[in-house]
Design a protein around this motif. Sequence first.
Motif, PDB file in Angstrom:
ATOM      1  N   HIS A  52       2.957   1.633  -7.199  1.00  0.00           N
ATOM      2  CA  HIS A  52       3.766   0.523  -6.699  1.00  0.00           C
ATOM      3  C   HIS A  52       2.901  -0.591  -6.108  1.00  0.00           C
ATOM      4  CE1 HIS A  52       7.115  -1.465  -4.563  1.00  0.00           C
ATOM      5  NE2 HIS A  52       7.883  -0.876  -5.454  1.00  0.00           N
ATOM      6  N   PRO A  53       1.888  -0.263  -5.283  1.00  0.00           N
ATOM      7  CA  PRO A  53       1.047  -1.337  -4.737  1.00  0.00           C
ATOM      8  C   PRO A  53       0.319  -2.131  -5.818  1.00  0.00           C
ATOM      9  CG  PRO A  53       0.716   0.696  -3.502  1.00  0.00           C
ATOM     10  CD  PRO A  53       1.534   1.054  -4.711  1.00  0.00           C
ATOM     11  N   ILE A  54       0.031  -1.506  -6.958  1.00  0.00           N
ATOM     12  CA  ILE A  54      -0.725  -2.185  -8.015  1.00  0.00           C
ATOM     13  C   ILE A  54       0.201  -2.869  -9.020  1.00  0.00           C
ATOM     14  CG2 ILE A  54      -2.313  -1.828  -9.962  1.00  0.00           C
ATOM     15  CD1 ILE A  54      -3.497   0.550  -8.419  1.00  0.00           C
ATOM     16  N   TYR A  55       1.240  -2.176  -9.455  1.00  0.00           N
ATOM     17  CA  TYR A  55       1.999  -2.658 -10.613  1.00  0.00           C
ATOM     18  C   TYR A  55       3.320  -3.343 -10.282  1.00  0.00           C
ATOM     19  CZ  TYR A  55      -1.245   0.248 -13.277  1.00  0.00           C
ATOM     20  OH  TYR A  55      -2.366   0.795 -13.822  1.00  0.00           O
ATOM     21  N   SER A  56       3.846  -3.157  -9.074  1.00  0.00           N
ATOM     22  CA  SER A  56       5.159  -3.769  -8.803  1.00  0.00           C
ATOM     23  C   SER A  56       4.956  -5.245  -8.474  1.00  0.00           C
ATOM     24  CB  SER A  56       5.851  -3.061  -7.641  1.00  0.00           C
ATOM     25  OG  SER A  56       5.193  -3.389  -6.437  1.00  0.00           O
ATOM     26  N   PRO A  57       5.957  -6.089  -8.765  1.00  0.00           N
ATOM     27  CA  PRO A  57       5.786  -7.522  -8.501  1.00  0.00           C
ATOM     28  C   PRO A  57       5.590  -7.826  -7.024  1.00  0.00           C
ATOM     29  CG  PRO A  57       7.929  -7.059  -9.535  1.00  0.00           C
ATOM     30  CD  PRO A  57       7.210  -5.754  -9.433  1.00  0.00           C
ATOM     31  N   GLN A  58       6.203  -7.019  -6.145  1.00  0.00           N
ATOM     32  CA  GLN A  58       6.071  -7.306  -4.707  1.00  0.00           C
ATOM     33  C   GLN A  58       4.891  -6.606  -4.054  1.00  0.00           C
ATOM     34  OE1 GLN A  58       8.289  -5.553  -6.327  1.00  0.00           O
ATOM     35  NE2 GLN A  58       9.523  -4.216  -5.041  1.00  0.00           N
ATOM     36  N   GLY A  59       4.273  -5.650  -4.751  1.00  0.00           N
ATOM     37  CA  GLY A  59       3.144  -4.922  -4.166  1.00  0.00           C
ATOM     38  C   GLY A  59       3.596  -3.984  -3.059  1.00  0.00           C
ATOM     39  N   ASN A  60       2.643  -3.440  -2.335  1.00  0.00           N
ATOM     40  CA  ASN A  60       2.897  -2.558  -1.191  1.00  0.00           C
ATOM     41  C   ASN A  60       3.393  -1.180  -1.636  1.00  0.00           C
ATOM     42  OD1 ASN A  60       2.936  -1.779   1.459  1.00  0.00           O
ATOM     43  ND2 ASN A  60       4.689  -3.016   2.062  1.00  0.00           N
ATOM     44  N   TYR A  61       3.470  -0.260  -0.664  1.00  0.00           N
ATOM     45  CA  TYR A  61       4.005   1.069  -0.933  1.00  0.00           C
ATOM     46  C   TYR A  61       5.483   0.966  -1.298  1.00  0.00           C
ATOM     47  CZ  TYR A  61      -0.094   3.159   1.369  1.00  0.00           C
ATOM     48  OH  TYR A  61      -1.358   3.556   1.697  1.00  0.00           O
TER      49      TYR A  61
END
Length: 509
Positions: A286-295
Amino acid sequence: MKYFGKTALLLCFIYITSAAKLKHTNKEFNQNRSFPADFLFGAATAAFQVEGGWNQGGRGWSMWDYHIETDSTFIFDGTTHEVAADSYNQYKRDVGLLKELGVNVYRFSVSWPRILPLGTPDYVNPEGIAYYNNLIDELLANGITPMITIYHWDLPLRLAELGGWLNEDIATWLGDYARVVYQNFGDRVKTWLTINEPFIICSLGHAFGKHAPRIESPSEGFYECGRNVLLAHARMYHIYYDEFKSQGGKVGVILNCDMAFPSTDSQDDAEAAEDYLVFTLGQYAHPIYSPQGNYPQRLIDRVGNASALEGYKQSRLRPFTPEQINYIRGTSDFFGLNHYSSYYVYRNDSLKDSFVVPSFEGDLYIGTYTDPDWTTESSMWIYGFAPGLYNLLLHIKKEYNDPTIYITENGSVDKLGFYDEDKVAYFRGYLNAVLDALEEGVDVRMYTAWSLMDTFEWDYGYLMRMGLYQLDTDDPNRPVFPRKSALVYKEIIRSRIIDPNYNPEPNDL
Ligand code: NOJ
């Protein structure tokens, strides 16, 4: 679940009898469908597991050397990594095997202590650099594309002594090491895998103490390790794009994940399955691939709530700063995936008192079990169920905005001898699942089988034989022999189809 507590495992087997089995099938083998012409096939290894040459060519010690050399009980079967497959001396043999298989790519790792014996670039070992130059050149001369894992677990001992993955400086250390690697090999190597399996580094190495550095810190150690892995990976990525972009390569991380199916159709079990993926994959993805980042928010909430109930003033999952969130977000050109097993998971009151508190397992709070059909005579912790890969690939497509996926590891274990039928069935089933996923539009472009030959399987030593080629560990010259799985894989690569009736004999290679 391989890495989780014994109590939970015991409960698993009690629970299995009452579980409602869900159906997750793959399509039948169908020889009318084939892998696309540009789909890449490969084989994989890692330096510590195959090179041997542990005291040759100026190599320094990694944290694994230290634990193996100072504690004879560490490795289950009492074997060592000292000679392994002798790839340090026999890399030409390895390239010959790859050529025989007809693979497009070879995924191998660079040994950090072979290149930087002290961990830092104050001294770069010319013999280490020469070894990888020779290997890369030999691969290219034989038409095989090299693909390098920069960190595959052999942290230099000196840096482990300074706190290793629990010291934030690890991002600087890894970045400096990666720079040396890009500088020396980036003219010929265009695919970089920064760090192999954050979840295993942090669970087996820092929560359960089963892997070096053998730290048992199932809450803070586990989460801090993960946080530092993400920061270190991001630094390796940024250094490439800031300083080596003209080399024109791609950089990504390798995440491992097994698949979780809800045990029943209850809401609790559905959430248990979702949380399994959040803790083992989402924490790093999630921190790398999601548009919003973070856990992922579910992770933040579960650990935050559990911490508050335990009387902590702050979550045991230390938050990233906004700058760190930005620094990590978007730092992967593809999704590297290692996948081996599937589980059924559940969540109910029977789990009360099952976990150490505080621990990440307690935060996750699920029970797991496997289907007996997923086990084989020699499978140890591998529970092969090919629809697990299909479902996981669909999950990644949906959750992470349809990334390009490289399956960087998949494979199984079998007894000694040519006829590794369980492994043959495993490879065929999983590759068929890849075809299913391709038909659903998942952007999988590569599959590298684990592993080229039997490797030194970390704490299991040689108890787990996963090679396409069998390694004779009794012979100091370390000869290798093709198994049936090697011939079957070779035929799949050649024909691009899976023929379940192809039944080679030893001299068919
Ligand atoms: C995970 C690791 O990347 C590799 O080193 C290991 O041998 C295989 N999977 C099998 O356990």
